[in-house]
Scaffold this active site. Structure first.
Site, PDB file in Angstrom:
ATOM      1  NE  ARG A  70      55.034  47.891  20.330  1.00  0.00           N
ATOM      2  CZ  ARG A  70      54.245  48.380  21.276  1.00  0.00           C
ATOM      3  NH1 ARG A  70      53.002  48.694  20.997  1.00  0.00           N
ATOM      4  NH2 ARG A  70      54.702  48.563  22.500  1.00  0.00           N
ATOM      5  CE  LYS A 140      63.824  47.273  21.793  1.00  0.00           C
ATOM      6  NZ  LYS A 140      62.934  48.361  21.347  1.00  0.00           N
ATOM      7  NE  ARG A 276      57.788  51.339  27.841  1.00  0.00           N
ATOM      8  CZ  ARG A 276      58.863  51.225  27.088  1.00  0.00           C
ATOM      9  NH1 ARG A 276      59.889  50.522  27.503  1.00  0.00           N
ATOM     10  NH2 ARG A 276      58.928  51.806  25.907  1.00  0.00           N
TER      11      ARG A 276
END
Length: 289
Positions: A70, A140, A276
């Site tokens: 993205r 992640k 975030r």
């Protein structure tokens, strides 16, 4: 055992086709040893050939040389380390909002079945899969990129997925000065020892097709509570790309992120907005939808 880097990967293409073809006519599975990006390739095919290239296809790449995430971020993959694939098919939902969330839910539930009280695989709005460890750390695990194109009245969607399966031998490059530091990559094998990229694909692909079909018929609403059970941001202070801070309060029926700021509750709907977390999760915070 995991697949060694030099060993041929035994992809379960036939098993996936047998599971999906009865519910998705015309479906095919294609595996390429290397390509720039599976999303880019499917978009190239559709934009050059239109409806003749709109048959549903699962395109898998053993290695991507120019994978995209993205907001133009790159996604590097090496054979056997990461699973990278794209699902392309015609789709006409009444509302596209929340598709990336529904995809994330399907993948997380396929890799971690059931609905545990404290899931290890969590979803970070709007398109990341995070892996939590027993000490409260986060990494992640994967990412999702949804792209669409039109040819007349035909709408074609390409859903790209990248999942870190095996621990990477080298760290991610440093973030640019104007970008927040990226989470270190996690590895699915820390949660599911011995799993490889082929096993991972077989776990996630058939269920993903079913989830996309359900989204096409019913939209995001049936997925809302399931997202809430794995929401990595709920109850946490977050910072938006415009500098605004607030507390995340889950997502609405349309998949919009709800953030309570000094100016009141805001609905964040644009996938081009960066969100975030400012602080680690609070074990006592409530998870809301």
């Amino acid at each position: 055992m995991s697949t060694p880097p030099t060993a041929p990967i035994r992809w379960p293409a036939e098993a996936i086709w047998e599971a999906v073809a009865p519910v998705l006519p015309g479906f095919t599975v294609e595996v390429l040893p290397q390509i720039d990006s599976t999303n880019t390739e499917l978009m190239r095919r559709f934009r050059s050939a239109g409806p003749t290239a709109a048959e549903p296809v699962l395109l898998v790449a053993e290695q991507q040389t120019a994978g995209r995430g993205r907001m133009g971020r790159s996604w590097q993959s090496n054979a056997g380390d990461s699973l990278t694939f794209s699902l392309g098919l015609p789709l006409q939902p009444a509302d596209w909002s929340g598709l990336s969330l529904a995809v994330g839910i399907s993948i997380a539930e396929s890799l971690e079945p059931g609905n545990p009280a404290a899931p290890a695989i969590r979803l970070k709005w709007p398109n990341d899969l995070w892996l939590a460890d027993a000490r409260g750390g986060e990494s992640k695990l994967g990412g999702i990129l949804v792209e669409t194109a039109n040819w007349g009245e035909l709408r074609y969607v390409v859903i790209g997925v990248g999942i870190n399966v095996r621990a990477m031998a080298r760290p991610l490059p440093a973030a640019a000065a104007d970008q927040p530091a990226a989470l270190a990559p996690g590895a699915l094998q820390t949660l599911l020892p011995g799993i490889d990229v082929a096993d991972t694909l077989l776990r996630v692909a058939p269920a993903l097709v079913q989830a996309v079909q359900a989204f096409g018929m019913f939209g995001f609403t049936p997925f809302q509570a399931r997202f809430g059970a794995r929401d990595a941001l709920a109850g946490r202070v977050v910072k938006l790309s415009d500098g605004t801070q607030g507390v995340a309060h889950g997502v609405g029926e349309n998949g919009a992120l709800l953030v309570h700021t000094a100016a009141g509750m805001k609905e964040i709907t644009s996938s081009e907005v960066s969100v975030r977390p400012v602080a680690p999760p609070n074990p006592g915070s409530a998870r809301t939808c």
